[in-house]
Design a protein around this motif. Sequence first.
Motif, PDB file in Angstrom:
ATOM      1  N   ASN A 190       0.840  -1.200   0.000  1.00 43.07           N
ATOM      2  CA  ASN A 190       0.000   0.000   0.000  1.00 43.07           C
ATOM      3  C   ASN A 190       0.873   1.247   0.000  1.00 43.07           C
ATOM      4  O   ASN A 190       2.098   1.164   0.185  1.00 43.07           O
ATOM      5  N   LEU A 191       0.235   2.384  -0.194  1.00 45.52           N
ATOM      6  CA  LEU A 191       0.960   3.639  -0.388  1.00 45.52           C
ATOM      7  C   LEU A 191       1.689   4.110   0.867  1.00 45.52           C
ATOM      8  O   LEU A 191       2.553   4.991   0.799  1.00 45.52           O
ATOM      9  N   ASP A 192       1.349   3.528   2.023  1.00 46.35           N
ATOM     10  CA  ASP A 192       2.043   3.895   3.256  1.00 46.35           C
ATOM     11  C   ASP A 192       3.398   3.212   3.379  1.00 46.35           C
ATOM     12  O   ASP A 192       4.152   3.505   4.311  1.00 46.35           O
ATOM     13  N   ASN A 193       3.703   2.318   2.466  1.00 52.51           N
ATOM     14  CA  ASN A 193       4.972   1.587   2.513  1.00 52.51           C
ATOM     15  C   ASN A 193       5.723   1.790   1.198  1.00 52.51           C
ATOM     16  O   ASN A 193       5.857   0.871   0.390  1.00 52.51           O
ATOM     17  N   ILE A 194       6.198   3.002   0.988  1.00 52.14           N
ATOM     18  CA  ILE A 194       6.957   3.321  -0.224  1.00 52.14           C
ATOM     19  C   ILE A 194       8.396   2.849  -0.046  1.00 52.14           C
ATOM     20  O   ILE A 194       9.067   3.212   0.916  1.00 52.14           O
ATOM     21  N   VAL A 195       8.852   2.022  -0.991  1.00 58.19           N
ATOM     22  CA  VAL A 195      10.184   1.401  -0.872  1.00 58.19           C
ATOM     23  C   VAL A 195      11.224   2.095  -1.737  1.00 58.19           C
ATOM     24  O   VAL A 195      12.412   1.798  -1.640  1.00 58.19           O
ATOM     25  N   GLY A 196      10.801   3.018  -2.586  1.00 56.98           N
ATOM     26  CA  GLY A 196      11.747   3.726  -3.433  1.00 56.98           C
ATOM     27  C   GLY A 196      11.033   4.423  -4.574  1.00 56.98           C
ATOM     28  O   GLY A 196       9.812   4.588  -4.558  1.00 56.98           O
ATOM     29  N   PRO A 225       8.992  14.928   7.251  1.00 58.94           N
ATOM     30  CA  PRO A 225       7.712  15.161   7.935  1.00 58.94           C
ATOM     31  C   PRO A 225       6.945  16.312   7.292  1.00 58.94           C
ATOM     32  O   PRO A 225       7.537  17.207   6.678  1.00 58.94           O
ATOM     33  N   GLU A 226       5.624  16.293   7.457  1.00 60.96           N
ATOM     34  CA  GLU A 226       4.773  17.312   6.848  1.00 60.96           C
ATOM     35  C   GLU A 226       5.022  18.703   7.412  1.00 60.96           C
ATOM     36  O   GLU A 226       4.687  19.708   6.781  1.00 60.96           O
ATOM     37  N   SER A 227       5.625  18.780   8.605  1.00 62.80           N
ATOM     38  CA  SER A 227       5.869  20.078   9.243  1.00 62.80           C
ATOM     39  C   SER A 227       7.169  20.733   8.796  1.00 62.80           C
ATOM     40  O   SER A 227       7.467  21.854   9.193  1.00 62.80           O
ATOM     41  N   MET A 228       7.931  20.052   7.966  1.00 66.92           N
ATOM     42  CA  MET A 228       9.221  20.591   7.535  1.00 66.92           C
ATOM     43  C   MET A 228       9.025  21.828   6.669  1.00 66.92           C
ATOM     44  O   MET A 228       8.084  21.922   5.885  1.00 66.92           O
ATOM     45  N   ASP A 244       2.998  11.732   7.529  1.00 65.45           N
ATOM     46  CA  ASP A 244       2.243  12.414   8.578  1.00 65.45           C
ATOM     47  C   ASP A 244       2.684  11.945   9.953  1.00 65.45           C
ATOM     48  O   ASP A 244       3.674  11.206  10.093  1.00 65.45           O
ATOM     49  N   GLU A 245       1.941  12.359  10.979  1.00 63.35           N
ATOM     50  CA  GLU A 245       2.316  12.050  12.353  1.00 63.35           C
ATOM     51  C   GLU A 245       2.258  10.563  12.672  1.00 63.35           C
ATOM     52  O   GLU A 245       2.846  10.096  13.654  1.00 63.35           O
ATOM     53  N   TYR A 246       1.554   9.791  11.854  1.00 62.23           N
ATOM     54  CA  TYR A 246       1.459   8.344  12.068  1.00 62.23           C
ATOM     55  C   TYR A 246       2.379   7.578  11.123  1.00 62.23           C
ATOM     56  O   TYR A 246       2.246   6.360  10.964  1.00 62.23           O
ATOM     57  N   ASN A 247       3.303   8.292  10.478  1.00 58.78           N
ATOM     58  CA  ASN A 247       4.246   7.717   9.517  1.00 58.78           C
ATOM     59  C   ASN A 247       3.552   7.170   8.268  1.00 58.78           C
ATOM     60  O   ASN A 247       4.104   6.328   7.566  1.00 58.78           O
ATOM     61  N   GLY A 248       2.339   7.649   8.008  1.00 61.56           N
ATOM     62  CA  GLY A 248       1.662   7.304   6.767  1.00 61.56           C
ATOM     63  C   GLY A 248       2.019   8.310   5.688  1.00 61.56           C
ATOM     64  O   GLY A 248       2.448   9.428   5.973  1.00 61.56           O
ATOM     65  N   THR A 249       1.852   7.923   4.443  1.00 65.56           N
ATOM     66  CA  THR A 249       2.183   8.804   3.325  1.00 65.56           C
ATOM     67  C   THR A 249       1.130   9.897   3.195  1.00 65.56           C
ATOM     68  O   THR A 249      -0.048   9.618   2.998  1.00 65.56           O
ATOM     69  N   GLU A 250       1.560  11.136   3.310  1.00 61.90           N
ATOM     70  CA  GLU A 250       0.668  12.291   3.244  1.00 61.90           C
ATOM     71  C   GLU A 250       0.639  12.899   1.838  1.00 61.90           C
ATOM     72  O   GLU A 250      -0.381  13.407   1.390  1.00 61.90           O
ATOM     73  N   GLY A 251       1.784  12.871   1.147  1.00 60.69           N
ATOM     74  CA  GLY A 251       1.871  13.463  -0.181  1.00 60.69           C
ATOM     75  C   GLY A 251       3.289  13.358  -0.698  1.00 60.69           C
ATOM     76  O   GLY A 251       4.134  12.657  -0.131  1.00 60.69           O
TER      77      GLY A 251
END
Length: 311
Positions: free
Chosen positions: A129-135, A167-170, A191-198
Amino acid sequence: MTDVENDNVTGTARSGSQSKEDDEPGRIWQSLKALLFGNTEDNSLRAQIEEVIDDHESDAESDPNNQQDISSLELEMLRNMLHFSEHRVDDIAVPRADIIAIEESSPFSEFVDIFSEHGHSRIPVYRDNLDNIVGMIHIKDIFAILAKGGKHPEDITPFLRQPRFVPESMGVLDLLAEMRATRTHLAIIFDEYNGTEGLVTIEDIVEEITGEIEDEHDDEPVPMLVKLDDGIWEADARAELDDVGDAIDPALEIIDEDVDTIGGLCFVLAGHIPTVGEQLEHPSGWMLEITEADDRRVTKLRLHPPQLEHE
């Protein structure tokens, strides 16, 4: 030292002392105003430069025939640079729902197809899934295999490159410095849960200064908000609430939850992912009708104005 020199030094010292004494009431008044009313005057270099830009633009408007030494485009870029460091990466990121990515176990032909269809030079690669980007995979690596006419690889792993993960806050300025230092042109925002935000590309960052850069692969821009008959509006779910409020009704911006888009507002009002045909009533009286959606998000909707009450 001669008597004349002594007199000059003494006079200069006395003059400087007198000048400080003359300035003292002014400094006291400035301090008192800041204490009572707050320091509303911005004397920063940034503010001074922006004031000069404003004056220059005013002069150009008052005398259009006067040849200006700085063009309006240059002024716009200067102003964008002044506010560049105020942005966070999530302000400019391509949202998760719009990310073009591919599963790492996909056949080589699908890697070729996705580059051909979307025209990107780099595509994120994920596992499961998109939360596990490997490269990410670069089009040059795919093209090299095709150009040599070699055997298509069954495993794409040896060709993967690593994007930046931030992180999204950078801050955008910090990301630019990091991407330059590492010679990386794509960053994944988590994001804060280590999921892919964008995701953010180097082009996205440059466009914060230069404005939108269109190329031959970009689609024609489609307006986010379109006014129809009878006060009805058609909206792209990605439209920012600030823009919706400015164009349609400021009341639509008022929401307790932390949402940025009209699509996010639909989710908050419904309490779930709305389906096509569902109608959601906003506290202001506006009715939000879902016209396009899938199992993950709303994509299009219509906004119907509040109905007038008849006595």
